[in-house]
Scaffold this motif. Structure first.
Motif, PDB file in Angstrom:
ATOM      1  N   ARG A   8       0.880  -1.337   0.156  1.00  0.00           N
ATOM      2  CA  ARG A   8      -0.073  -0.015  -0.167  1.00  0.00           C
ATOM      3  C   ARG A   8       0.871   1.025   0.115  1.00  0.00           C
ATOM      4  O   ARG A   8       1.928   1.179   0.600  1.00  0.00           O
ATOM      5  CB  ARG A   8      -1.030   0.006   1.337  1.00  0.00           C
ATOM      6  N   CYS A   9       0.283   2.474  -0.854  1.00  0.00           N
ATOM      7  CA  CYS A   9       1.380   3.605  -0.786  1.00  0.00           C
ATOM      8  C   CYS A   9       1.032   4.244   0.472  1.00  0.00           C
ATOM      9  O   CYS A   9       0.015   4.700   0.928  1.00  0.00           O
ATOM     10  CB  CYS A   9       0.716   4.267  -1.935  1.00  0.00           C
ATOM     11  N   ARG A  10       2.283   4.636   1.042  1.00  0.00           N
ATOM     12  CA  ARG A  10       2.246   5.437   2.193  1.00  0.00           C
ATOM     13  C   ARG A  10       1.489   6.801   2.109  1.00  0.00           C
ATOM     14  O   ARG A  10       1.048   7.283   3.036  1.00  0.00           O
ATOM     15  CB  ARG A  10       3.566   5.486   2.755  1.00  0.00           C
ATOM     16  N   GLU A  11       1.412   7.439   0.837  1.00  0.00           N
ATOM     17  CA  GLU A  11       0.998   8.554   0.593  1.00  0.00           C
ATOM     18  C   GLU A  11      -0.603   8.770   0.289  1.00  0.00           C
ATOM     19  O   GLU A  11      -1.447   9.160   1.039  1.00  0.00           O
ATOM     20  CB  GLU A  11       1.665   9.341  -0.444  1.00  0.00           C
ATOM     21  N   CYS A  12      -0.891   7.818  -0.831  1.00  0.00           N
ATOM     22  CA  CYS A  12      -2.275   8.023  -1.365  1.00  0.00           C
ATOM     23  C   CYS A  12      -3.095   6.738  -1.134  1.00  0.00           C
ATOM     24  O   CYS A  12      -4.070   6.509  -1.242  1.00  0.00           O
ATOM     25  CB  CYS A  12      -2.310   8.189  -2.940  1.00  0.00           C
ATOM     26  N   HIS A  13      -2.316   5.750  -0.405  1.00  0.00           N
ATOM     27  CA  HIS A  13      -2.989   4.497   0.130  1.00  0.00           C
ATOM     28  C   HIS A  13      -3.404   3.529  -0.996  1.00  0.00           C
ATOM     29  O   HIS A  13      -4.496   2.676  -0.625  1.00  0.00           O
ATOM     30  CB  HIS A  13      -4.211   4.813   1.118  1.00  0.00           C
ATOM     31  N   VAL A  23       7.623   1.642  -5.349  1.00  0.00           N
ATOM     32  CA  VAL A  23       6.950   3.242  -5.532  1.00  0.00           C
ATOM     33  C   VAL A  23       5.472   2.930  -6.155  1.00  0.00           C
ATOM     34  O   VAL A  23       5.489   2.407  -7.003  1.00  0.00           O
ATOM     35  CB  VAL A  23       7.978   4.133  -6.394  1.00  0.00           C
ATOM     36  N   CYS A  24       4.595   4.104  -5.801  1.00  0.00           N
ATOM     37  CA  CYS A  24       3.555   4.027  -6.301  1.00  0.00           C
ATOM     38  C   CYS A  24       3.336   4.722  -7.639  1.00  0.00           C
ATOM     39  O   CYS A  24       4.289   5.570  -7.859  1.00  0.00           O
ATOM     40  CB  CYS A  24       2.782   5.120  -5.615  1.00  0.00           C
ATOM     41  N   GLU A  25       2.691   4.101  -8.677  1.00  0.00           N
ATOM     42  CA  GLU A  25       2.702   4.639  -9.908  1.00  0.00           C
ATOM     43  C   GLU A  25       2.055   5.844  -9.924  1.00  0.00           C
ATOM     44  O   GLU A  25       2.430   6.725 -10.884  1.00  0.00           O
ATOM     45  CB  GLU A  25       1.806   3.676 -10.866  1.00  0.00           C
ATOM     46  N   PHE A  26       1.258   6.306  -9.202  1.00  0.00           N
ATOM     47  CA  PHE A  26       0.388   7.603  -9.229  1.00  0.00           C
ATOM     48  C   PHE A  26       1.038   8.572  -8.576  1.00  0.00           C
ATOM     49  O   PHE A  26       1.163   9.796  -9.213  1.00  0.00           O
ATOM     50  CB  PHE A  26      -1.035   7.232  -8.605  1.00  0.00           C
ATOM     51  N   CYS A  27       1.648   8.404  -7.186  1.00  0.00           N
ATOM     52  CA  CYS A  27       2.079   9.664  -6.775  1.00  0.00           C
ATOM     53  C   CYS A  27       3.803   9.470  -6.205  1.00  0.00           C
ATOM     54  O   CYS A  27       4.332  10.462  -5.591  1.00  0.00           O
ATOM     55  CB  CYS A  27       1.409   9.926  -5.273  1.00  0.00           C
ATOM     56  N   PHE A  28       4.087   8.242  -6.741  1.00  0.00           N
ATOM     57  CA  PHE A  28       5.667   8.088  -6.511  1.00  0.00           C
ATOM     58  C   PHE A  28       5.847   7.929  -4.902  1.00  0.00           C
ATOM     59  O   PHE A  28       7.141   8.145  -4.525  1.00  0.00           O
ATOM     60  CB  PHE A  28       6.728   9.069  -7.046  1.00  0.00           C
ATOM     61  N   GLY A  29       5.013   7.815  -3.995  1.00  0.00           N
ATOM     62  CA  GLY A  29       5.230   7.488  -2.806  1.00  0.00           C
ATOM     63  C   GLY A  29       5.825   6.065  -2.330  1.00  0.00           C
ATOM     64  O   GLY A  29       5.599   5.220  -3.394  1.00  0.00           O
ATOM     65  N   PRO A  30       6.499   5.944  -1.424  1.00  0.00           N
ATOM     66  CA  PRO A  30       7.004   4.484  -1.220  1.00  0.00           C
ATOM     67  C   PRO A  30       5.863   3.374  -0.779  1.00  0.00           C
ATOM     68  O   PRO A  30       4.673   3.854   0.029  1.00  0.00           O
ATOM     69  CB  PRO A  30       7.803   4.459   0.164  1.00  0.00           C
TER      70      PRO A  30
HETATM   71 ZN   LIG Z   1       0.451   6.975  -3.919  1.00  0.00          ZN
END
Ligand SMILES: [Zn+2]
Ligand SMILES: *Cc1c(COP(=O)(O)O)cnc(C)c1O
Length: 415
Positions: A8-13, A23-30
């Motif tokens: 799960r993305c730490r930023e956008c979940h 890395v998240c494809e949408f927001c590059f969060g870990p």
């Molecule tokens: Zn994300």
């Protein structure tokens, strides 16, 4: 089987499958492992953990890989020592040392690599790789050997001799890169894009980082199922620092300890202190640095979890030590002379920071405080060699010994 259900993305979940992605494809969060905590709670008791193996695999229900097929060289379940002598020297009445120098390759990195290599093999990878400041290279080389996998490990060209030898012995392809760790890391990020290898701290980082939680689990179990009041942890990328606290939080989430109020303090060397400097300035944005310190294992100038480390310092009312190379050497000798534990330069950073934070009143004298000693001293022998007193050298006769011994005692009498 494992109770992890997604990344799960730490930023956008946003959720992702449990693959080799970070890395998240949408927001590059870990990306971080997400679990079915209700199922873990139903299947996990203090007793079931206590009856497990004397290794980090006793916490298998909280790890994102199948412990039934573990790459297991015996990582974890290291001693938690009541540090009365060091505590007395620093004015701390309830101090403990978590001694992670006694892992199979003599650093806490065996915890993260145990989990990452197990998951990598599960995902079908045949090669383990990493970008390392030294200790990770040792651990990846050893785990690959035990797993029957190939290892390709990348290190800065100018590491300590002990850390180079401590990888070579396991027979990896060892690559010295002409550049510092941040250059090594950039190269590995690029390679991970074109080689189908499991880079433990790049594409399989979400599994790797979960291994650090086991330090939190162990400390809580060893304290009789409670979280400490205060932890002091060395920060390189910041992953260990953040994950120890996640370990306490998860134990509370599944009902095994009370909700933790643990203050988390960091430890950095002045020659590479992006988190400490940002914390001192009250900023949540660190500026990357070009490292120049004897604490090579912590020399990451652009830490991947630097931001989350700052969030944790703020949210837990922690502080961050910032200590010079001289203080690091003094910290190494103080730990050895008070507690009989020979830690590497990172341990010197932790002990010197503990001292600094205690002197500044950032650690209360009666807080139950745990200092994390993460790597063994023989790996960085160069750093202290010159600061130590040389041995006596004598002929094999009473006379020669007595002469030398008396001269020594005279020399040591304070003027
Ligand atoms: Zn994300
Ligand atoms: C890698 C390392 C750390 C900290 O690692 P993080 O990147 O912050 O998780 C601490 N001590 C030693 C000895 C290490 O090798």
């Amino acid at each position: 089987m494992s109770f992890a259900k997604s990344l799960r993305c730490r930023e956008c979940h946003r959720e992702y499958p449990l693959a080799a992605i970070h890395v998240c494809e949408f927001c590059f969060g870990p990306l971080e492992a997400a679990y079915d905590y209700d199922a873990i709670r139903r299947n996990t008791t203090r007793e079931s953990i206590a009856s497990g193996p004397a290794s980090l695999w006793r916490y298998k229900n909280l790890l994102p890989c199948d412990a039934g097929a573990a790459v297991d060289i015996g990582a974890g379940f290291t001693p938690l020592i009541r540090a009365k002598n060091l505590g007395k020297a620093l004015g701390l009445n309830d101090l403990y040392i978590k001694n992670d120098t006694v892992n199979p390759t003599w650093s806490f990195k065996d915890r993260v690599v145990a989990v990452a290599s197990t998951r990598a093999r599960e995902l079908g990878y045949e090669k383990l790789a990493c970008a390392s400041t030294g200790n990770l290279a040792n651990s990846v080389s050893a785990h690959a050997a035990a797993a029957g996998m190939d290892a390709v490990v990348f290190i800065p060209h100018d590491l300590e001799a002990g850390k180079v030898l401590g990888s070579s012995i396991y027979g990896p392809t060892l690559v010295k890169v002409r550049g510092n760790y941040d250059a090594v890391n950039r190269l590995c990020a690029e390679l991970a894009g074109s080689y189908n290898w499991a880079f433990v701290n790049v594409n399989v980082r979400p599994y790797y980082s979960e291994g650090s939680k086991t330090l939190g689990f162990e400390v809580a179990e060893q304290l009789g199922w409670r979280a400490p009041d205060h932890c002091v942890v060395p920060i390189a990328s910041g992953s260990l620092f953040v994950k120890i606290r996640k370990g306490f939080d998860e134990l509370a989430k599944i009902g095994l300890i009370d909700p933790p109020r643990t203050r988390m303090s960091g430890a950095q060397a002045t020659g590479c202190s992006p988190v400490a400097v940002a914390w001192e300035e009250g900023s949540m944005n660190f500026r990357p640095q070009r490292p120049n310190t004897i604490a090579r294992s912590l020399a990451i100038g652009n830490p991947a979890d630097g931001y989350y480390s700052l969030v944790q310092l703020r949210d837990t009312n922690g502080a961050c030590g910032n200590v010079s190379d001289e203080e690091i050497v003094a910290g190494m000798t103080l730990l050895a002379e008070t507690e009989g534990i020979f830690g590497e330069t990172a341990a010197g950073v932790t002990v010197a920071s503990l001292k600094q934070l205690a002197e500044r009143g950032r650690i209360g004298p009666d807080e139950l405080t745990v200092a994390f000693i993460t790597g063994a001293g023989f790996k960085t022998a160069e750093a202290v060699a010159e600061a130590l007193k040389p041995p006596l050298e004598v002929d094999a006769s009473m006379e020669s010994f007595e002469q030398a011994y008396e001269a020594l005692q005279k020399a040591e009498v304070p003027a």
